[in-house]
Scaffold this active site. Structure first.
Site, mmCIF file in Angstrom:
data_model
loop_
_atom_site.group_PDB
_atom_site.id
_atom_site.type_symbol
_atom_site.label_atom_id
_atom_site.label_comp_id
_atom_site.label_asym_id
_atom_site.label_seq_id
_atom_site.Cartn_x
_atom_site.Cartn_y
_atom_site.Cartn_z
ATOM 1 N N LYS A 19 -48.688 -8.170 -5.841
ATOM 2 C CA LYS A 19 -48.118 -9.610 -5.492
ATOM 3 C C LYS A 19 -49.327 -10.361 -4.865
ATOM 4 O O LYS A 19 -49.936 -9.991 -4.063
ATOM 5 C CB LYS A 19 -46.972 -9.397 -4.538
ATOM 6 C CG LYS A 19 -46.187 -10.849 -4.233
ATOM 7 C CD LYS A 19 -45.006 -10.313 -3.471
ATOM 8 C CE LYS A 19 -43.992 -11.413 -3.048
ATOM 9 N NZ LYS A 19 -42.913 -11.093 -2.322
ATOM 10 N N SER B 59 -38.801 -12.428 -4.575
ATOM 11 C CA SER B 59 -40.067 -13.214 -4.492
ATOM 12 C C SER B 59 -41.039 -12.446 -5.308
ATOM 13 O O SER B 59 -42.235 -12.817 -5.637
ATOM 14 C CB SER B 59 -40.634 -13.931 -3.507
ATOM 15 O OG SER B 59 -40.890 -12.911 -2.527
ATOM 16 N N SER C 171 -36.696 -9.095 -1.620
ATOM 17 C CA SER C 171 -37.918 -9.547 -2.693
ATOM 18 C C SER C 171 -38.554 -8.374 -3.657
ATOM 19 O O SER C 171 -39.263 -8.799 -4.716
ATOM 20 C CB SER C 171 -38.639 -10.297 -1.944
ATOM 21 O OG SER C 171 -38.282 -11.536 -1.576
#
Length: 390
Positions: free
Chosen positions: A29, A106, A130
């Site tokens: 990420k 996310s 997330s």
């Protein structure tokens, strides 16, 4: 590799040594430090005002030292403050299971990269779900570890009291392999002997989810001699969620308020509204919420001990359609956070398992264990995958 819009930047960072992850490719990420790369946190103004990392985050370093190859950084919601995976600046990664549905956030890009078979596993961060939610929406295994059990050094924070680094895979063995490398934990051979079904959590699942998850739930239950249905939250999961959101919001503003006021970044409307709300919260007015968090931690640690498992739906249902707005998407967000805040408030390890589908769209089931039972939970899942993988 860009067909699914999963990557911010593609790399080819070779492993630093051979190890148990040799031959596996991974992505991270875009909030974790990768030497020489500037993490964007999903926002061009963040990218513009920050510098390249001088070293890898420890979790990235450890993966490279154990044979894995890093191939890219992945799309995230702006400053990790969403569960949808929709980003007005960089676009929404395409959910490989259903292109009409959101991938979840996310850690959206990480989930899509794994689900699209662009990588073998991917790192994300999980504060309010997330990793767990995009994993469930994209039909993956996803793991959130015990809070503070894994280093978050070199990770852009959201709310440090809840932030964790998690990972996603398409199979149980890879999920366990990554866990053994990152957690470096020796697991007891002791078996889990008790299973609990959270009635109030299951009340949040929609009917089609309950219908497809029920057979797997029954099969798992039948493997335990001690089975019990419980109410998880005496105060109600809405109360738990509100406490979580308040405590998280206070920390979010502590982490990023000064930067926001100085830079005045351009955010998408939903993200901007969330930060605006966070700016109004006062730490000295959150004593009740902090006390509730402590009671929840004590209650769930006692409830689970070192031999109990709690089973809940990962999300209320399948991934919502893209570009939803207003009351419908806010209702789903509220229900999702109610489920995610259980492990979040208590700091417990949770694994989401892709056990079923509704018309080809994945539905996830979650198992929560007591604190620091992470490797035991991952090994239990790997040993029992035949219960859901037919």
């Amino acid at each position: 590799m860009k067909d699914y819009n999963a990557f911010v930047e593609e790399l080819n960072m070779e492993p630093l040594a051979k190890g148990s992850l040799s031959g596996l490719r991974f992505a991270v990420k875009d909030v974790l430090d990768v030497k020489g790369i500037t993490a964007s946190a999903g926002n061009p103004d963040w990218l513009r005002t920050h510098s390249p990392a001088k070293s890898h985050a420890p979790v990235v370093q450890r993966l490279l030292e154990n044979g894995a190859t890093l191939v890219g950084t992945t799309i995230t919601d702006e400053l990790m403050y969403s569960l949808n995976g929709e980003n007005i600046h960089y676009g929404t990664p395409v959910n490989p299971k259903d292109h009409q549905r959101i991938p979840g956030g996310s850690s959206s890009g990480s989930a899509v990269a794994v689900a699209a078979k662009l990588v073998d596993f991917a790192l994300g961060t999980d504060t309010a779900g997330s990793v767990r939610i995009p994993a469930a929406y994209c039909g993956l295994y996803g793991f959130r570890p015990t809070h503070n059990f894994l280093s978050i050094e070199g990770v852009i924070p959201l709310a440090p009291s809840f932030d964790t680094v998690g990972w996603m895979t398409r199979d149980t063995k890879t999920l366990l392999k990554v866990g053994e490398v990152l957690l470096q934990e020796k697991s007891s051979a002791q078996a889990f002997t008790r299973v609990m079904i959270g009635k109030d959590a299951w009340a949040l699942a929609d009917e089609e989810s309950k219908q497809v998850l029920s057979p797997v739930l029954t099969t798992i239950e039948n493997g335990f001699t001690q089975r019990e249905s419980i109410e998880i939250a005496d105060e109600g999961l809405v109360t738990w969620m509100n406490a979580f959101r308040t405590l998280q919001g206070i920390e979010v503003w502590k982490s990023h308020g000064e930067w926001i006021e100085t830079v005045k970044p351009h955010f998408g409307p939903d993200i901007a509204a969330r930060f605006e709300w966070a700016s109004t919260l006062k730490e000295d007015e959150s004593v009740t919420e902090q006390q509730l968090k402590e009671r929840i931690q004590n209650r769930l640690e006692k409830l689970l001990g070192d031999d109990g498992l709690l089973i809940i739906p990962t999300a209320p249902g399948k991934a919502p359609l893209v570009n939803l707005s207003g009351e419908e998407i806010e209702k789903r967000r509220s229900e999702t956070i109610q489920l995610a805040s259980i492990a979040g408030l208590a700091g417990l390890p949770q694994v989401t398992i892709p056990v079923a589908e509704v018309k080809g769209v994945p539905i996830g089931l979650s198992v929560i264990a007591g604190p620091k039972q992470d490797i035991r939970l991952l090994r239990w899942m790997d040993q029992h995958y035949d219960l859901w993988e037919k």
